[in-house]
Design an enzyme around this catalytic site. Structure first.
Site, mmCIF file in Angstrom:
data_model
loop_
_atom_site.group_PDB
_atom_site.id
_atom_site.type_symbol
_atom_site.label_atom_id
_atom_site.label_comp_id
_atom_site.label_asym_id
_atom_site.label_seq_id
_atom_site.Cartn_x
_atom_site.Cartn_y
_atom_site.Cartn_z
ATOM 1 N N LYS A 84 0.840 -1.200 0.000
ATOM 2 C CA LYS A 84 0.000 0.000 0.000
ATOM 3 C C LYS A 84 0.878 1.253 0.000
ATOM 4 O O LYS A 84 2.008 1.247 0.468
ATOM 5 C CB LYS A 84 -0.911 -0.003 1.226
ATOM 6 C CG LYS A 84 -1.872 -1.204 1.277
ATOM 7 C CD LYS A 84 -2.851 -1.195 0.126
ATOM 8 C CE LYS A 84 -3.860 -2.333 0.226
ATOM 9 N NZ LYS A 84 -3.289 -3.641 -0.086
ATOM 10 N N ASP A 85 0.320 2.343 -0.507
ATOM 11 C CA ASP A 85 1.050 3.591 -0.688
ATOM 12 C C ASP A 85 1.559 4.153 0.637
ATOM 13 O O ASP A 85 0.966 3.956 1.688
ATOM 14 C CB ASP A 85 0.153 4.635 -1.360
ATOM 15 C CG ASP A 85 -0.302 4.203 -2.744
ATOM 16 O OD1 ASP A 85 -1.209 3.353 -2.818
ATOM 17 O OD2 ASP A 85 0.245 4.694 -3.739
ATOM 18 N N ARG A 86 2.646 4.904 0.550
ATOM 19 C CA ARG A 86 3.211 5.558 1.729
ATOM 20 C C ARG A 86 2.496 6.872 2.028
ATOM 21 O O ARG A 86 2.082 7.112 3.163
ATOM 22 C CB ARG A 86 4.709 5.822 1.531
ATOM 23 C CG ARG A 86 5.370 6.519 2.715
ATOM 24 C CD ARG A 86 6.875 6.642 2.521
ATOM 25 N NE ARG A 86 7.212 7.479 1.373
ATOM 26 C CZ ARG A 86 7.306 8.823 1.424
ATOM 27 N NH1 ARG A 86 7.077 9.462 2.557
ATOM 28 N NH2 ARG A 86 7.639 9.502 0.342
#
Length: 356
Positions: A84-86
């Site tokens: 998942k995105d930071r």
């Protein structure tokens, strides 16, 4: 023969509406919310502790390392379904192998101090494996000049026809550095010690798939079946071959038009492609154009697979308020919200640029 890298891939919405206007997204983590949709529930007992978490400002792998240290295990004992995105607010499941052990009493507090909230804890007999989740729900906030009536028209067109299933620029690293490193590594021979997580192999395969998709976007066949295509049923891994042009009958054409099935493209590796005829022509063109990457992936032993060329926006919703818009939609696992956004707004982070 060429292995040069492009700066961008074509937009399907541009032919209908022209290039999109400038816009902003992810000004704050709260503007980009991602929630994993698992598709099943943990059983409530077993050797693995499953944690439903919410994170900000951290990658999934960073959370894995923190969780491993907190539980006194190695990172290999941690399972997750997807990365998942930071720069986002993301919710996902992680698992920890703790046979006959309880989690540390201060686990939630230690993770909370790092920006990770534990929302639920439950046991399950098995480790969480990559790619077992069904989908991801995205809730995004956009702003800027692109938020106008045309945005709504673009959105409606994408909801009706689908979106090219491109890998997002984040797959290739800042300034495309993962891709550049992958090309260099594959040219001299891939070794696991140089690419422990397989990140560079993934970047190379993703790039080749995007190149193949771009060929079919250019002639409009990304959303239509052609002779020799391998069709993938929407939302599943089920696939079947379409032998010849006359086999693409009215029923299959109607199913493709209503996004019930999609043409597919090869994820390069060892094996024989199931594509034939016109569909194989596109794949052969990629093999000739990017021989270093294709041959390098084969020598590395990566197994060939297939991926839908198109994705359907599930449960789509757009709400507009002046120069802001909120989007809500589901995408199948492995698909990128940035591939949707690039069709709606012009933003430099949505384009692959390289230092090559």
């Amino acid at each position: 023969m060429s292995d040069s890298l492009p700066s961008c891939w074509p937009l399907v919405s541009e032919a209908e509406f022209g290039p999109p206007r400038s816009g902003e997204f992810r000004a704050t983590p709260e503007d980009f919310v991602v929630e994993e949709v698992l598709g099943f529930a943990p059983e409530g007992q077993g050797e693995h502790l499953w944690l439903w978490i919410e994170k900000r400002g951290l990658t999934t792998l960073e959370v894995v390392r923190h969780l491993a240290r907190a539980c006194g295990v190695t990172p290999r004992a941690i399972g997750y379904a997807g990365m998942k995105d930071r720069i986002a607010v993301t919710r996902q499941w992680l698992s920890v192998h703790l046979p006959g052990q309880q989690a540390p009493e201060d686990l939630a507090a230690r993770l909370d101090a790092l920006g990770v909230r534990v929302l639920e804890q439950v046991r399950h007999p098995r480790k969480l494996k990559r790619g077992v989740h069904r989908a991801n729900r995205f809730q995004l906030r956009l702003s800027g000049a692109a938020i106008n009536d045309e945005l709504e028209a673009r959105w409606a067109w994408l909801c009706r026809h689908g979106v090219p299933n491109l890998f997002g620029p984040q797959r290739f690293g800042p300034a495309g550095r993962n891709l550049i490193r992958a090309r260099s590594l594959l040219a001299r021979g891939w070794r696991k010690r140089d690419d422990r997580e397989g990140m560079l192999l993934s970047a190379a395969r993703s790039y080749l798939f995007n190149e193949l998709t771009a060929l079919r976007v250019s002639d409009g066949s990304w959303r239509h079946l052609v002779s020799g295509d391998v069709a993938i049923l929407d939302g599943t891994a089920s696939q079947f071959a379409v032998d010849a042009v006359d086999a693409v009958d009215a029923e299959l054409g109607e199913r493709a038009a209503r996004l019930d099935l999609h043409p597919s493209g090869v994820l390069w590796g060892v094996g024989t492609s199931l594509a034939r005829g016109d569909a194989l022509y596109y794949e052969n063109a990629i093999a000739e154009r990017h021989a270093v990457l294709c041959q390098g992936l084969e020598r590395a032993g990566v197994r060939m697979a297939r991926r839908a060329l198109r994705m359907r926006l599930d449960q789509p919703r757009l709400e507009r308020d002046g120069r802001e818009a909120r989007l809500d939609f589901l995408l199948p696992r492995g698909s990128f919200a940035t591939a949707v956004l690039r069709e709606l707004i012009d933003h430099p982070t949505l384009t692959l640029s390289t230092e090559a």
